[in-house]
Scaffold this motif. Structure first.
Motif, PDB file in Angstrom:
ATOM      1  N   VAL A   2       0.845  -1.191   0.000  1.00 20.60           N
ATOM      2  CA  VAL A   2       0.000   0.000   0.000  1.00 20.60           C
ATOM      3  C   VAL A   2       0.882   1.242   0.000  1.00 20.60           C
ATOM      4  O   VAL A   2       1.746   1.392   0.865  1.00 20.60           O
ATOM      5  CB  VAL A   2      -0.899   0.036   1.252  1.00 20.60           C
ATOM      6  CG1 VAL A   2      -1.778   1.277   1.252  1.00 20.60           C
ATOM      7  CG2 VAL A   2      -1.742  -1.229   1.360  1.00 20.60           C
ATOM      8  N   LEU A  58      -2.056  -0.621  -4.624  1.00 14.09           N
ATOM      9  CA  LEU A  58      -3.053   0.101  -3.858  1.00 14.09           C
ATOM     10  C   LEU A  58      -2.464   1.422  -3.395  1.00 14.09           C
ATOM     11  O   LEU A  58      -1.400   1.444  -2.776  1.00 14.09           O
ATOM     12  CB  LEU A  58      -3.477  -0.741  -2.651  1.00 14.09           C
ATOM     13  CG  LEU A  58      -4.429  -0.138  -1.645  1.00 14.09           C
ATOM     14  CD1 LEU A  58      -5.732   0.271  -2.298  1.00 14.09           C
ATOM     15  CD2 LEU A  58      -4.681  -1.135  -0.524  1.00 14.09           C
ATOM     16  N   SER A  87      -6.089  -0.020  -7.418  1.00 14.20           N
ATOM     17  CA  SER A  87      -7.136   0.597  -6.625  1.00 14.20           C
ATOM     18  C   SER A  87      -6.619   1.888  -5.989  1.00 14.20           C
ATOM     19  O   SER A  87      -5.483   1.946  -5.534  1.00 14.20           O
ATOM     20  CB  SER A  87      -7.613  -0.366  -5.535  1.00 14.20           C
ATOM     21  OG  SER A  87      -8.787   0.121  -4.930  1.00 14.20           O
ATOM     22  N   ILE A  89      -7.754   4.750  -3.069  1.00 10.97           N
ATOM     23  CA  ILE A  89      -8.625   5.001  -1.927  1.00 10.97           C
ATOM     24  C   ILE A  89      -8.383   6.423  -1.447  1.00 10.97           C
ATOM     25  O   ILE A  89      -7.247   6.892  -1.436  1.00 10.97           O
ATOM     26  CB  ILE A  89      -8.339   4.011  -0.789  1.00 10.97           C
ATOM     27  CG1 ILE A  89      -8.677   2.596  -1.245  1.00 10.97           C
ATOM     28  CG2 ILE A  89      -9.110   4.376   0.464  1.00 10.97           C
ATOM     29  CD1 ILE A  89      -8.337   1.538  -0.240  1.00 10.97           C
ATOM     30  N   ASP A 109     -11.708   4.619  -5.975  1.00 14.63           N
ATOM     31  CA  ASP A 109     -12.546   3.426  -5.841  1.00 14.63           C
ATOM     32  C   ASP A 109     -13.295   3.355  -4.517  1.00 14.63           C
ATOM     33  O   ASP A 109     -14.419   2.865  -4.463  1.00 14.63           O
ATOM     34  CB  ASP A 109     -11.682   2.157  -5.967  1.00 14.63           C
ATOM     35  CG  ASP A 109     -11.026   2.063  -7.318  1.00 14.63           C
ATOM     36  OD1 ASP A 109     -11.740   2.066  -8.328  1.00 14.63           O
ATOM     37  OD2 ASP A 109      -9.777   2.010  -7.356  1.00 14.63           O
ATOM     38  N   GLU A 110     -12.635   3.777  -3.440  1.00 17.14           N
ATOM     39  CA  GLU A 110     -13.202   3.629  -2.099  1.00 17.14           C
ATOM     40  C   GLU A 110     -12.853   4.842  -1.247  1.00 17.14           C
ATOM     41  O   GLU A 110     -11.902   5.566  -1.547  1.00 17.14           O
ATOM     42  CB  GLU A 110     -12.626   2.388  -1.402  1.00 17.14           C
ATOM     43  CG  GLU A 110     -12.880   1.084  -2.098  1.00 17.14           C
ATOM     44  CD  GLU A 110     -14.293   0.579  -1.944  1.00 17.14           C
ATOM     45  OE1 GLU A 110     -15.036   1.105  -1.101  1.00 17.14           O
ATOM     46  OE2 GLU A 110     -14.642  -0.351  -2.677  1.00 17.14           O
ATOM     47  N   LEU A 125     -10.796  -5.252  -1.312  1.00 14.56           N
ATOM     48  CA  LEU A 125      -9.461  -4.903  -1.820  1.00 14.56           C
ATOM     49  C   LEU A 125      -8.624  -6.148  -2.072  1.00 14.56           C
ATOM     50  O   LEU A 125      -7.953  -6.249  -3.092  1.00 14.56           O
ATOM     51  CB  LEU A 125      -8.748  -3.987  -0.820  1.00 14.56           C
ATOM     52  CG  LEU A 125      -9.320  -2.576  -0.713  1.00 14.56           C
ATOM     53  CD1 LEU A 125      -8.665  -1.832   0.452  1.00 14.56           C
ATOM     54  CD2 LEU A 125      -9.129  -1.827  -2.019  1.00 14.56           C
ATOM     55  N   LYS A 128      -9.851  -7.721  -5.178  1.00 12.96           N
ATOM     56  CA  LYS A 128      -9.467  -6.922  -6.355  1.00 12.96           C
ATOM     57  C   LYS A 128      -7.991  -7.081  -6.672  1.00 12.96           C
ATOM     58  O   LYS A 128      -7.584  -7.068  -7.833  1.00 12.96           O
ATOM     59  CB  LYS A 128      -9.792  -5.451  -6.115  1.00 12.96           C
ATOM     60  CG  LYS A 128      -9.587  -4.579  -7.313  1.00 12.96           C
ATOM     61  CD  LYS A 128     -10.124  -3.187  -7.059  1.00 12.96           C
ATOM     62  CE  LYS A 128     -10.162  -2.419  -8.348  1.00 12.96           C
ATOM     63  NZ  LYS A 128     -10.833  -1.138  -8.198  1.00 12.96           N
ATOM     64  N   LEU A 129      -7.182  -7.236  -5.634  1.00 12.70           N
ATOM     65  CA  LEU A 129      -5.737  -7.365  -5.828  1.00 12.70           C
ATOM     66  C   LEU A 129      -5.318  -8.811  -6.041  1.00 12.70           C
ATOM     67  O   LEU A 129      -4.139  -9.117  -6.097  1.00 12.70           O
ATOM     68  CB  LEU A 129      -4.986  -6.780  -4.627  1.00 12.70           C
ATOM     69  CG  LEU A 129      -5.251  -5.303  -4.360  1.00 12.70           C
ATOM     70  CD1 LEU A 129      -4.533  -4.870  -3.085  1.00 12.70           C
ATOM     71  CD2 LEU A 129      -4.860  -4.441  -5.523  1.00 12.70           C
ATOM     72  N   SER A 133      -1.307  -8.287  -1.055  1.00 15.85           N
ATOM     73  CA  SER A 133      -1.361  -6.980  -0.403  1.00 15.85           C
ATOM     74  C   SER A 133      -0.037  -6.265  -0.526  1.00 15.85           C
ATOM     75  O   SER A 133       0.998  -6.806  -0.484  1.00 15.85           O
ATOM     76  CB  SER A 133      -1.744  -7.120   1.063  1.00 15.85           C
ATOM     77  OG  SER A 133      -0.837  -7.920   1.766  1.00 15.85           O
TER      78      SER A 133
END
Length: 133
Positions: A2, A58, A87, A89, A109-110, A125, A128-129, A133
């Protein structure tokens, strides 16, 4: 992985970035944090470059609500051009649905805040990933 991307003066986003860090660390996700960009007008290029460099699927955008309308559309659009980003966020929740819709149209997306359904958000998530992570 992330990427936590902050922009604007730190005094405006410190509580929000601490919440964001805690949320994703508790989920066992690895965080990358490039230097914050204090100039929101230049944030799009810096965040896009950081996402590409660390290959983060992400990206969480973190700043103050007042800074979002001027920066989020450009930053989210720039991130959509980075192949590894799956994604985007936004830390915080827009005050009205019209603003939320404009952020979604730009590529968000979020939204993440204290009212988020953590299991649903993280589950979505991870799905989607592709379980990474």
């Amino acid at each position: 992985h992330v990427l936590v991307a902050c922009f604007g003066p730190p005094s405006e986003y410190v509580p929000r970035v601490e919440f964001t860090r805690s949320f994703f660390r508790l989920a066992g996700m690895t965080l990358a944090e490039p230097p914050a960009c204090e100039d929101p007008a230049r944030a799009a290029e810096g965040i896009r470059a950081a996402a590409a460099e660390c290959a983060a699927p992400l990206v969480v955008l973190v700043s103050a609500d007042a800074r979002y309308p001027g920066a989020v559309p450009a930053v989210a659009s720039a991130l959509r051009a980075v192949p590894c980003v799956r994604s985007v966020i936004l830390a915080g929740r827009p005050a009205d649905e019209a603003l939320a819709a404009s952020y979604r149209q730009a590529g968000v997306d979020e939204f993440l805040d204290s009212r988020s359904d953590a299991p649903a958000l993280l589950g979505g998530l991870i799905e989607k990933l592709g379980g990474r992570s």
